[in-house]
Design an enzyme around this catalytic site. Structure first.
Site, mmCIF file in Angstrom:
data_model
loop_
_atom_site.group_PDB
_atom_site.id
_atom_site.type_symbol
_atom_site.label_atom_id
_atom_site.label_comp_id
_atom_site.label_asym_id
_atom_site.label_seq_id
_atom_site.Cartn_x
_atom_site.Cartn_y
_atom_site.Cartn_z
ATOM 1 N N PRO A 124 0.753 -1.255 0.000
ATOM 2 C CA PRO A 124 0.000 0.000 0.000
ATOM 3 C C PRO A 124 0.783 1.304 0.000
ATOM 4 O O PRO A 124 1.015 1.890 1.029
ATOM 5 C CB PRO A 124 -0.829 -0.093 1.283
ATOM 6 C CG PRO A 124 -0.078 -1.003 2.186
ATOM 7 C CD PRO A 124 0.942 -1.719 1.378
ATOM 8 N N GLU A 125 1.166 1.814 -1.149
ATOM 9 C CA GLU A 125 1.410 3.250 -1.273
ATOM 10 C C GLU A 125 0.199 3.766 -2.051
ATOM 11 O O GLU A 125 -0.735 3.000 -2.332
ATOM 12 C CB GLU A 125 2.755 3.531 -1.956
ATOM 13 C CG GLU A 125 3.910 3.108 -1.050
ATOM 14 C CD GLU A 125 5.288 3.621 -1.457
ATOM 15 O OE1 GLU A 125 5.365 4.677 -2.102
ATOM 16 O OE2 GLU A 125 6.277 2.958 -1.122
ATOM 17 N N LYS B 83 -3.333 7.691 0.717
ATOM 18 C CA LYS B 83 -3.437 6.288 1.113
ATOM 19 C C LYS B 83 -4.778 5.981 1.766
ATOM 20 O O LYS B 83 -4.945 4.926 2.387
ATOM 21 C CB LYS B 83 -2.284 5.938 2.062
ATOM 22 C CG LYS B 83 -0.917 6.066 1.414
ATOM 23 C CD LYS B 83 0.198 6.002 2.440
ATOM 24 C CE LYS B 83 1.540 6.364 1.794
ATOM 25 N NZ LYS B 83 2.583 6.616 2.803
ATOM 26 N N ARG C 130 11.904 5.300 9.019
ATOM 27 C CA ARG C 130 11.850 4.281 7.959
ATOM 28 C C ARG C 130 13.202 4.194 7.279
ATOM 29 O O ARG C 130 13.969 5.162 7.257
ATOM 30 C CB ARG C 130 10.785 4.654 6.912
ATOM 31 C CG ARG C 130 9.467 5.117 7.494
ATOM 32 C CD ARG C 130 8.755 4.031 8.277
ATOM 33 N NE ARG C 130 8.528 2.860 7.466
ATOM 34 C CZ ARG C 130 7.588 2.774 6.539
ATOM 35 N NH1 ARG C 130 6.768 3.775 6.334
ATOM 36 N NH2 ARG C 130 7.447 1.686 5.826
#
Length: 265
Positions: free
Chosen positions: A2-3, A52, A255
């Site tokens: 999921p981007e 998103k 991240r």
DNA sequence: GCTAAATGTTGAT
DNA sequence: TCAACCTTTAGCT
């Protein structure tokens, strides 16, 4: 998974599969039972995505607001043979010909049409939306001393970009991820936005992130069967596809960021 | 077969 | 800054 491209692809699919018809909605797992009861059997008017976030607009001013988070997924099945629920299924939708199971979302809730703008107000422009206004993102970036690598991940700056597009976009534009937003030129931003729109459209169409497309893309091999799809993401310690320098990694905004210190200065 | 990490965000400490 | 969410996959054995 999921981007932003994933959510737009799902919105398009759900629109086609369930749009303009009554849908049975339940929560085999139980955690969404109350919400599901509010819309079960109603007509899904429209499915739409912003960044998103995914929205299912039902008749009666109710909207299901979904965010997949890191590992949320939808899986599809045919109504010819409806499977017994397996695992933690937060929401099951059943239409005429197809059904789908939602597992592991960060968010799955029923809101009203009037509350949708509150969600969207927290998001920057989405490159996949035709009405996107890139100047909103530019205004944030050019005034911020935070690094461009951090700003690209901030959903209030740009909606829909995630950890893969962040690293890959900066690589394609030869930009050091640690450069402050204030040092990014208007031309650099314009080029990145234009590229992002094209790259994310490819993502929607193909269902995967493909940023190496043609041979003239930085001299890397063209995308094709068995060919790599990315330049630097998750390639720490491996050779840059263009200059052979070792790809480096560091944690930025919680991240893993990947970049080539030679190509990105 | 097992473990760790993952395309993300929220809320507690 | 970190745990939680709770699934899939890659990389090892």
């Amino acid at each position: 998974m999921p981007e932003g491209h994933t959510l737009h692809r799902l919105a398009r699919l759900h629109q086609r599969r369930y749009g303009r018809a009554p849908v049975r909605v339940g929560s085999p797992q139980g955690r969404f039972s109350d919400g599901a009861a509010l819309i079960d059997g109603q007509v899904l008017r429209k499915a739409d995505a912003w960044g998103k976030h995914l929205f299912h607009h039902y008749a009666g001013e109710r909207v299901v607001h979904i965010h997949l988070g890191l590992y949320g997924t939808f899986t599809e099945f045919s109504t010819v043979d409806i499977p017994d629920p397996v695992g933690q299924i937060r929401m099951r939708m059943v239409g005429a010909d197809y059904g789908t199971d939602l597992r592991g979302p960060t968010r799955c809730e029923v809101i009203t049409e009037a509350e949708v703008p509150d969600v969207v107000a927290k998001l920057g422009p989405d490159p996949l939306r035709p009405d996107a206004d890139p100047s909103r993102a530019w205004n944030r970036i050019t005034k911020s001393r935070k690094s461009i690598g951090a700003l690209l991940m901030d959903q209030s700056v740009l909606a829909g970009v995630g950890n893969v597009y962040r690293s890959e976009l900066l690589y394609r534009h030869h930009i050091d991820p640690l450069r402050p937003g204030t040092t990014i030129s208007g031309d650099e931003f314009d080029a990145m936005w234009t590229d992002l729109v094209a790259l994310m459209k490819v993502g929607v169409r193909r269902g995967k992130i493909i940023v190496i497309r043609t041979e003239d893309d930085h001299g890397a091999p063209a995308y094709g069967p068995g060919r790599p799809r990315t330049y630097v993401y998750r390639r720490a310690g491996e050779a840059c596809r263009v200059c052979d320098t070792e790809v480096r990694t560091t944690v930025l905004e919680g991240r893993n960021l990947f970049w080539c210190p030679t190509c990105q200065t």
